[in-house]
Design a protein around this motif. Sequence first.
Motif, mmCIF file in Angstrom:
data_model
loop_
_atom_site.group_PDB
_atom_site.id
_atom_site.type_symbol
_atom_site.label_atom_id
_atom_site.label_comp_id
_atom_site.label_asym_id
_atom_site.label_seq_id
_atom_site.Cartn_x
_atom_site.Cartn_y
_atom_site.Cartn_z
ATOM 1 N N ARG A 1 0.840 -1.215 0.000
ATOM 2 C CA ARG A 1 0.000 0.000 0.000
ATOM 3 C C ARG A 1 0.865 1.251 0.000
ATOM 4 O O ARG A 1 0.546 2.250 -0.668
ATOM 5 C CB ARG A 1 -0.932 -0.007 1.211
ATOM 6 N N ALA A 2 1.962 1.232 0.732
ATOM 7 C CA ALA A 2 2.856 2.395 0.751
ATOM 8 C C ALA A 2 3.487 2.627 -0.620
ATOM 9 O O ALA A 2 3.641 3.778 -1.065
ATOM 10 C CB ALA A 2 3.936 2.202 1.808
ATOM 11 N N GLN B 1 2.187 1.820 -3.530
ATOM 12 C CA GLN B 1 1.147 2.347 -4.413
ATOM 13 C C GLN B 1 0.882 3.821 -4.153
ATOM 14 O O GLN B 1 0.425 4.545 -5.044
ATOM 15 C CB GLN B 1 -0.137 1.534 -4.235
ATOM 16 N N GLU B 2 1.203 4.284 -2.953
ATOM 17 C CA GLU B 2 1.034 5.701 -2.623
ATOM 18 C C GLU B 2 2.243 6.523 -3.044
ATOM 19 O O GLU B 2 2.103 7.576 -3.681
ATOM 20 C CB GLU B 2 0.803 5.856 -1.126
ATOM 21 N N PHE B 3 3.456 6.052 -2.702
ATOM 22 C CA PHE B 3 4.675 6.823 -2.976
ATOM 23 C C PHE B 3 5.229 6.574 -4.375
ATOM 24 O O PHE B 3 5.930 7.430 -4.926
ATOM 25 C CB PHE B 3 5.750 6.483 -1.942
ATOM 26 N N LYS B 4 4.968 5.376 -4.948
ATOM 27 C CA LYS B 4 5.484 5.005 -6.260
ATOM 28 C C LYS B 4 7.007 5.036 -6.303
ATOM 29 O O LYS B 4 7.611 5.292 -7.345
ATOM 30 C CB LYS B 4 4.937 5.936 -7.348
ATOM 31 N N HIS C 1 10.357 5.846 4.619
ATOM 32 C CA HIS C 1 9.152 6.038 5.434
ATOM 33 C C HIS C 1 9.104 5.042 6.596
ATOM 34 O O HIS C 1 8.764 5.409 7.734
ATOM 35 C CB HIS C 1 7.910 5.899 4.561
#
Length: 282
Positions: free
Chosen positions: A36-37, A39-42, A50
């Motif tokens: 999920r991280a 997919q958010e930060f790419k 992070h």
Amino acid sequence: MRSKAGRAIVALFIRKGHGVVDRGRIIKQTDEEIVRAYQEFKSAKKVAKHFGIGSTTIERVLRRNKVIRDGRHHYLVNVRAYSPEVEEVIAREYQAGAWACDLIRKYGGSNYSIERALERHGISKRPFVQPLTDQELDTIRSLYNSGLSQTAVALRLNRSDSFIAGVMRKYRIPARKRGNNDKRKRRYRYHHHGYVLVSLDKDDPFYSMAHLKGDVFEHRIVMARHLGRALRPDETVHHINGDGTDNRIENLQLRQGRHGKGAVAYCVDCGSHNIDHKPLPE
């Protein structure tokens, strides 16, 4: 090395979704949280920063979960080198006839930045090479037939040698035949001051004028062949019309001394430039 019991405990810990293992260390984050991280930060490096873990661990988790690594593509598609207002100006000027190289010099960026800005406005990029016009074709034919080399024609029209050669092949402009004294293909290239260099064979009668690599300025060899003798180091050749690539003999003048400060050397009786110097008698 971890024992069999230790490896079994780690495997059970992971199967229950409590974390992943990075070089034998148990990480708190689960695969789902890391995916999920990403997919958010790419970006795998941003995810690693992070969570405070290694980027190798992030990449391993993404491979294990078969996550498509589209971070770079996402960045290239969404990054903007220009503001929306500047992109609109670039699109208008490009449709009006401006070329990408001119827009880069004016607004900065790169060829890729110009392409992305045009794509966002639904404009397809024109071919890089400017199309040949009928007037330019006539100019190429007349310049080459006047005695200029293909390299000199390319320099005059701000084109490449390969472009001029391709035009001559396509439109069947006959190339001049070389003399019997040319035992190999003569090489032409540009000097950084705008003159043309030509390579001479070692058996050429004017090879003494050449540099270490066998190159000599074309305007000097043209004048030497016209006079029938090699030029001395203190003799210079001046281009009458100021074009360093126009090496026709009628455009050349023999001078004594440096360009711009020396006087034109000619015979005061007949006006001929075929003159020579000799030392004063003792």
